[in-house]
Motif scaffolding. Structure first.
Motif, PDB file in Angstrom:
ATOM      1  N   HIS A  17      43.524  39.067  35.337  1.00  0.00           N
ATOM      2  CA  HIS A  17      42.540  37.956  35.549  1.00  0.00           C
ATOM      3  C   HIS A  17      41.123  38.477  35.951  1.00  0.00           C
ATOM      4  CE1 HIS A  17      43.603  37.539  39.813  1.00  0.00           C
ATOM      5  NE2 HIS A  17      42.435  36.818  39.684  1.00  0.00           N
ATOM      6  N   GLY A  18      41.305  39.230  37.098  1.00  0.00           N
ATOM      7  CA  GLY A  18      40.225  40.020  37.785  1.00  0.00           C
ATOM      8  C   GLY A  18      39.475  41.012  36.698  1.00  0.00           C
ATOM      9  N   ILE A  19      40.215  41.754  35.645  1.00  0.00           N
ATOM     10  CA  ILE A  19      39.728  42.708  34.815  1.00  0.00           C
ATOM     11  C   ILE A  19      38.853  42.027  33.828  1.00  0.00           C
ATOM     12  CG2 ILE A  19      40.431  44.580  33.151  1.00  0.00           C
ATOM     13  CD1 ILE A  19      42.688  45.224  35.029  1.00  0.00           C
ATOM     14  N   ALA A  20      39.619  40.934  33.462  1.00  0.00           N
ATOM     15  CA  ALA A  20      38.750  40.008  32.341  1.00  0.00           C
ATOM     16  C   ALA A  20      37.487  39.455  32.990  1.00  0.00           C
ATOM     17  CB  ALA A  20      39.885  38.860  32.027  1.00  0.00           C
ATOM     18  N   GLN A  21      37.686  38.889  34.088  1.00  0.00           N
ATOM     19  CA  GLN A  21      36.557  38.616  34.919  1.00  0.00           C
ATOM     20  C   GLN A  21      35.308  39.686  34.772  1.00  0.00           C
ATOM     21  OE1 GLN A  21      36.865  37.023  38.843  1.00  0.00           O
ATOM     22  NE2 GLN A  21      34.749  37.496  39.570  1.00  0.00           N
ATOM     23  N   THR A  22      35.696  40.712  35.014  1.00  0.00           N
ATOM     24  CA  THR A  22      34.648  41.913  35.227  1.00  0.00           C
ATOM     25  C   THR A  22      33.981  42.037  34.020  1.00  0.00           C
ATOM     26  OG1 THR A  22      35.970  42.915  37.054  1.00  0.00           O
ATOM     27  CG2 THR A  22      34.348  44.328  35.790  1.00  0.00           C
TER      28      THR A  22
END
Length: 309
Positions: A17-22
Protein backbone atom coordinates in the motif's frame (compact mmCIF):
# COMPACT_ATOMS: atom_id res chain seq x y z
CA UNK A 1 10.86 5.31 -19.71
CA UNK A 2 7.96 7.55 -20.64
CA UNK A 3 6.37 9.87 -18.09
CA UNK A 4 4.00 9.44 -16.39
CA UNK A 5 4.28 5.70 -15.95
CA UNK A 6 1.63 3.17 -15.14
CA UNK A 7 2.56 0.84 -12.31
CA UNK A 8 1.14 -2.39 -10.98
CA UNK A 9 1.69 -3.29 -7.33
CA UNK A 10 1.02 -6.93 -6.46
CA UNK A 11 0.11 -7.24 -2.79
CA UNK A 12 -1.72 -4.53 -0.81
CA UNK A 13 -0.39 -5.35 2.65
CA UNK A 14 2.35 -3.93 4.86
CA UNK A 15 4.59 -2.74 2.00
CA UNK A 16 2.37 -2.75 -1.06
CA UNK A 17 0.00 0.00 0.00
CA UNK A 18 2.90 2.38 0.76
CA UNK A 19 4.61 1.61 -2.55
CA UNK A 20 1.36 2.30 -4.40
CA UNK A 21 1.00 5.55 -2.46
CA UNK A 22 4.48 6.70 -3.48
CA UNK A 23 3.77 6.20 -7.18
CA UNK A 24 0.36 7.86 -6.86
CA UNK A 25 1.82 10.85 -5.00
CA UNK A 26 4.25 11.33 -7.89
CA UNK A 27 1.31 11.58 -10.31
CA UNK A 28 1.49 8.06 -11.73
CA UNK A 29 -1.45 5.71 -12.27
CA UNK A 30 -1.29 2.61 -10.05
CA UNK A 31 -3.18 -0.66 -10.27
CA UNK A 32 -3.11 -2.24 -6.79
CA UNK A 33 -3.85 -5.97 -6.78
CA UNK A 34 -4.58 -8.30 -3.90
CA UNK A 35 -6.65 -11.48 -3.77
CA UNK A 36 -8.05 -10.42 -0.37
CA UNK A 37 -10.89 -7.91 -0.70
CA UNK A 38 -10.57 -6.68 2.88
CA UNK A 39 -6.84 -6.06 2.40
CA UNK A 40 -7.56 -4.07 -0.77
CA UNK A 41 -10.07 -1.86 1.02
CA UNK A 42 -7.87 -1.48 4.08
CA UNK A 43 -5.02 -0.34 1.82
CA UNK A 44 -6.98 2.74 0.74
CA UNK A 45 -7.83 3.72 4.31
CA UNK A 46 -4.19 3.27 5.36
CA UNK A 47 -3.03 5.43 2.45
CA UNK A 48 -5.57 8.08 3.41
CA UNK A 49 -4.28 8.06 7.01
CA UNK A 50 -0.69 8.31 5.78
CA UNK A 51 -1.50 11.33 3.65
CA UNK A 52 -3.36 13.03 6.49
CA UNK A 53 -0.28 12.55 8.69
CA UNK A 54 1.75 14.25 5.97
CA UNK A 55 -0.75 17.11 5.79
CA UNK A 56 -1.71 16.27 2.20
CA UNK A 57 -5.19 16.19 0.68
CA UNK A 58 -5.92 12.49 0.03
CA UNK A 59 -8.47 12.73 -2.77
CA UNK A 60 -6.06 13.57 -5.60
CA UNK A 61 -3.65 10.79 -4.67
CA UNK A 62 -6.38 8.20 -4.15
CA UNK A 63 -7.78 9.06 -7.58
CA UNK A 64 -4.54 7.71 -9.10
CA UNK A 65 -5.04 4.26 -7.52
CA UNK A 66 -7.26 1.53 -8.93
CA UNK A 67 -8.03 -1.54 -6.85
CA UNK A 68 -7.95 -4.79 -8.82
CA UNK A 69 -9.22 -8.25 -7.90
CA UNK A 70 -7.74 -9.90 -11.01
CA UNK A 71 -4.01 -9.99 -11.73
CA UNK A 72 -4.66 -9.95 -15.46
CA UNK A 73 -6.52 -6.66 -15.10
CA UNK A 74 -3.85 -5.11 -12.86
CA UNK A 75 -0.89 -6.10 -15.05
CA UNK A 76 -2.36 -5.07 -18.40
CA UNK A 77 -0.79 -2.07 -20.12
CA UNK A 78 1.74 -1.23 -17.37
CA UNK A 79 5.33 -0.05 -17.51
CA UNK A 80 6.51 -1.63 -14.26
CA UNK A 81 5.28 -4.28 -11.84
CA UNK A 82 6.34 -4.28 -8.19
CA UNK A 83 5.70 -7.57 -6.38
CA UNK A 84 5.11 -7.20 -2.63
CA UNK A 85 3.68 -10.56 -1.54
CA UNK A 86 4.77 -12.75 1.38
CA UNK A 87 8.43 -13.78 1.70
CA UNK A 88 7.81 -17.27 0.31
CA UNK A 89 10.03 -18.23 -2.63
CA UNK A 90 7.52 -20.55 -4.28
CA UNK A 91 4.77 -17.94 -4.12
CA UNK A 92 6.97 -15.26 -5.64
CA UNK A 93 8.02 -17.63 -8.43
CA UNK A 94 4.36 -18.35 -9.23
CA UNK A 95 3.54 -14.64 -9.29
CA UNK A 96 6.33 -13.85 -11.74
CA UNK A 97 5.52 -16.83 -13.95
CA UNK A 98 2.02 -15.38 -14.30
CA UNK A 99 3.27 -11.81 -14.74
CA UNK A 100 5.68 -12.83 -17.49
CA UNK A 101 2.61 -13.67 -19.60
CA UNK A 102 0.13 -11.07 -18.31
CA UNK A 103 2.26 -7.90 -18.32
CA UNK A 104 3.45 -6.25 -21.55
CA UNK A 105 6.60 -7.81 -22.98
CA UNK A 106 8.60 -4.63 -22.32
CA UNK A 107 7.38 -4.03 -18.75
CA UNK A 108 9.94 -4.06 -15.95
CA UNK A 109 9.33 -6.90 -13.50
CA UNK A 110 10.54 -6.12 -9.99
CA UNK A 111 10.43 -7.78 -6.59
CA UNK A 112 10.32 -6.06 -3.22
CA UNK A 113 11.78 -9.07 -1.43
CA UNK A 114 13.93 -8.09 1.52
CA UNK A 115 16.24 -11.11 1.57
CA UNK A 116 15.53 -13.68 -1.17
CA UNK A 117 17.98 -13.54 -4.11
CA UNK A 118 16.33 -12.20 -7.25
CA UNK A 119 18.05 -14.91 -9.27
CA UNK A 120 16.16 -17.58 -7.32
CA UNK A 121 12.85 -15.78 -7.76
CA UNK A 122 13.32 -15.69 -11.53
CA UNK A 123 14.78 -19.17 -12.06
CA UNK A 124 11.59 -20.52 -13.69
CA UNK A 125 11.30 -17.65 -16.18
CA UNK A 126 12.46 -17.72 -19.77
CA UNK A 127 15.47 -15.64 -20.81
CA UNK A 128 13.40 -12.72 -22.09
CA UNK A 129 11.51 -12.37 -18.81
CA UNK A 130 14.66 -12.82 -16.71
CA UNK A 131 16.28 -9.95 -18.56
CA UNK A 132 13.45 -7.69 -17.33
CA UNK A 133 13.57 -8.91 -13.71
CA UNK A 134 15.21 -6.66 -11.13
CA UNK A 135 15.05 -6.24 -7.38
CA UNK A 136 13.54 -3.10 -5.85
CA UNK A 137 13.86 -3.47 -2.10
CA UNK A 138 11.88 -0.72 -0.38
CA UNK A 139 12.02 -0.12 3.37
CA UNK A 140 9.13 0.09 5.83
CA UNK A 141 7.30 2.46 5.88
CA UNK A 142 7.89 2.71 2.12
CA UNK A 143 6.18 6.07 1.67
CA UNK A 144 8.62 7.64 4.15
CA UNK A 145 11.95 5.78 4.07
CA UNK A 146 14.04 7.18 1.18
CA UNK A 147 16.20 4.13 0.38
CA UNK A 148 15.35 1.67 -2.39
CA UNK A 149 17.96 -0.99 -3.18
CA UNK A 150 18.07 -1.82 -6.90
CA UNK A 151 19.41 -5.34 -7.37
CA UNK A 152 20.53 -6.82 -10.66
CA UNK A 153 21.17 -10.45 -11.50
CA UNK A 154 23.52 -11.82 -14.12
CA UNK A 155 20.49 -11.94 -16.44
CA UNK A 156 19.16 -8.40 -15.85
CA UNK A 157 19.51 -6.15 -18.90
CA UNK A 158 21.63 -3.07 -18.18
CA UNK A 159 18.93 -0.77 -19.57
CA UNK A 160 16.38 -2.29 -17.17
CA UNK A 161 18.74 -1.84 -14.22
CA UNK A 162 19.43 1.80 -15.07
CA UNK A 163 15.82 2.64 -15.97
CA UNK A 164 14.61 1.26 -12.64
CA UNK A 165 17.23 3.27 -10.77
CA UNK A 166 16.20 6.46 -12.60
CA UNK A 167 12.51 5.81 -11.98
CA UNK A 168 13.03 5.39 -8.24
CA UNK A 169 15.03 8.62 -8.15
CA UNK A 170 12.21 10.41 -9.97
CA UNK A 171 9.82 9.30 -7.21
CA UNK A 172 11.96 11.20 -4.70
CA UNK A 173 13.63 8.05 -3.41
CA UNK A 174 17.33 7.52 -2.71
CA UNK A 175 18.14 4.48 -4.86
CA UNK A 176 21.41 2.57 -4.64
CA UNK A 177 22.76 -0.02 -7.08
CA UNK A 178 23.43 -3.49 -5.68
CA UNK A 179 25.86 -4.96 -8.18
CA UNK A 180 25.78 -8.56 -6.93
CA UNK A 181 22.65 -10.58 -6.08
CA UNK A 182 23.45 -11.77 -2.54
CA UNK A 183 20.88 -12.82 0.11
CA UNK A 184 19.74 -9.80 2.11
CA UNK A 185 21.40 -7.35 -0.31
CA UNK A 186 23.11 -4.53 1.65
CA UNK A 187 20.84 -2.98 4.26
CA UNK A 188 19.43 -6.17 5.74
CA UNK A 189 22.83 -7.83 5.93
CA UNK A 190 24.04 -4.88 7.99
CA UNK A 191 20.87 -4.69 10.09
CA UNK A 192 20.65 -8.39 10.88
CA UNK A 193 24.33 -8.68 11.72
CA UNK A 194 23.54 -6.25 14.54
CA UNK A 195 20.37 -8.15 15.47
CA UNK A 196 22.33 -11.41 15.69
CA UNK A 197 24.77 -9.85 18.15
CA UNK A 198 21.91 -8.21 20.12
CA UNK A 199 20.07 -11.54 20.50
CA UNK A 200 23.33 -13.23 21.49
CA UNK A 201 23.94 -10.67 24.25
CA UNK A 202 20.44 -11.27 25.65
CA UNK A 203 20.65 -15.06 25.33
CA UNK A 204 23.99 -15.24 27.15
CA UNK A 205 22.77 -13.03 29.99
CA UNK A 206 24.88 -9.96 29.30
CA UNK A 207 21.77 -7.76 29.41
CA UNK A 208 18.02 -7.78 28.79
CA UNK A 209 16.17 -6.74 25.63
CA UNK A 210 15.27 -3.31 27.01
CA UNK A 211 18.94 -2.51 27.62
CA UNK A 212 19.81 -3.31 24.00
CA UNK A 213 17.40 -0.66 22.78
CA UNK A 214 18.53 1.90 25.35
CA UNK A 215 22.17 1.44 24.33
CA UNK A 216 21.49 1.71 20.58
CA UNK A 217 19.14 4.68 20.83
CA UNK A 218 21.44 6.65 23.15
CA UNK A 219 24.83 6.03 21.55
CA UNK A 220 25.78 5.19 17.97
CA UNK A 221 22.13 5.24 16.88
CA UNK A 222 22.10 9.03 17.35
CA UNK A 223 25.05 9.37 14.95
CA UNK A 224 23.89 7.04 12.20
CA UNK A 225 21.77 9.57 10.22
CA UNK A 226 24.82 11.80 9.97
CA UNK A 227 27.79 9.43 10.16
CA UNK A 228 27.80 6.10 8.37
CA UNK A 229 30.08 3.24 9.48
CA UNK A 230 32.63 3.81 6.73
CA UNK A 231 32.76 7.53 7.54
CA UNK A 232 33.08 6.73 11.24
CA UNK A 233 36.01 4.38 10.60
CA UNK A 234 37.83 7.09 8.67
CA UNK A 235 36.93 9.69 11.30
CA UNK A 236 38.50 7.78 14.20
CA UNK A 237 41.30 6.56 11.94
CA UNK A 238 41.96 3.16 10.42
CA UNK A 239 44.78 2.41 12.87
CA UNK A 240 42.38 2.56 15.83
CA UNK A 241 39.68 0.79 13.81
CA UNK A 242 42.04 -2.10 13.06
CA UNK A 243 43.21 -2.33 16.68
CA UNK A 244 39.63 -2.52 17.94
CA UNK A 245 38.63 -5.09 15.34
CA UNK A 246 41.59 -7.36 16.07
CA UNK A 247 40.48 -7.50 19.70
CA UNK A 248 36.68 -7.65 19.38
CA UNK A 249 35.99 -9.67 16.21
CA UNK A 250 36.95 -13.04 17.79
CA UNK A 251 34.37 -12.38 20.54
CA UNK A 252 31.41 -11.50 18.29
CA UNK A 253 28.62 -13.95 17.61
CA UNK A 254 29.02 -15.83 14.33
CA UNK A 255 26.12 -18.26 14.64
CA UNK A 256 24.96 -19.61 11.28
CA UNK A 257 21.53 -20.62 12.62
CA UNK A 258 18.59 -18.49 13.74
CA UNK A 259 18.35 -17.48 17.40
CA UNK A 260 17.21 -20.16 19.86
CA UNK A 261 15.73 -17.37 21.99
CA UNK A 262 13.36 -16.39 19.17
CA UNK A 263 12.48 -20.07 18.64
CA UNK A 264 11.55 -20.39 22.31
CA UNK A 265 9.39 -17.26 22.24
CA UNK A 266 7.58 -18.38 19.09
CA UNK A 267 6.96 -21.85 20.57
CA UNK A 268 5.32 -20.13 23.54
CA UNK A 269 3.06 -18.10 21.23
CA UNK A 270 4.90 -14.82 21.72
CA UNK A 271 5.06 -13.27 18.22
CA UNK A 272 5.77 -9.63 19.03
CA UNK A 273 3.53 -6.60 19.24
CA UNK A 274 0.51 -8.32 17.70
CA UNK A 275 0.41 -10.97 20.44
CA UNK A 276 1.35 -8.56 23.23
CA UNK A 277 4.75 -10.08 23.86
CA UNK A 278 7.91 -10.81 21.93
CA UNK A 279 11.39 -9.90 23.10
CA UNK A 280 9.57 -7.25 25.17
CA UNK A 281 6.00 -6.98 26.55
CA UNK A 282 3.59 -4.67 24.73
CA UNK A 283 0.17 -3.27 25.54
CA UNK A 284 -2.02 -2.31 22.59
CA UNK A 285 -1.55 1.35 23.46
CA UNK A 286 2.24 1.01 23.61
CA UNK A 287 2.29 -0.61 20.17
CA UNK A 288 0.05 2.08 18.66
CA UNK A 289 2.09 4.83 20.31
CA UNK A 290 5.39 3.46 19.00
CA UNK A 291 4.12 3.30 15.42
CA UNK A 292 2.68 6.81 15.73
CA UNK A 293 5.93 8.23 17.13
CA UNK A 294 7.98 6.51 14.44
CA UNK A 295 5.89 7.99 11.62
CA UNK A 296 5.95 11.51 13.04
CA UNK A 297 9.66 11.43 13.82
CA UNK A 298 10.43 10.24 10.30
CA UNK A 299 8.23 12.98 8.86
CA UNK A 300 9.92 15.61 11.05
CA UNK A 301 13.41 14.33 10.23
CA UNK A 302 12.82 14.16 6.49
CA UNK A 303 11.19 17.60 6.53
CA UNK A 304 14.17 19.06 8.37
CA UNK A 305 16.54 17.45 5.88
CA UNK A 306 14.62 18.99 2.97
CA UNK A 307 14.76 22.43 4.61
CA UNK A 308 18.53 22.15 5.07
CA UNK A 309 19.27 21.31 1.44
Amino acid sequence: MKEPVKACVVGAGLMGHGIAQTFAQAGHQVALFDIDEKRRELALSRIEQNLQQLGEEPSGVLANISLCSELSQAAADVDIVIEAVSEVLGLKQEVFEALSHLAPSDAILSSNTSVIPITAIGEKLDDAARSRLVGTHWWNPPHLIPLVEIIRTEYTAEEVFNATFDLMASLGKKPVKVLMDVPGFIGNRLQHAMWREALHLVTTGVCDAETIDVVVKNSFGLRLPYLGPMENADLVGLTLTQQVHKFIFPHLCNDASASSLVDELLDAGHQGMESGRGLKTWSHQQAVSLRHQLSHRLIDTLGANDNNK
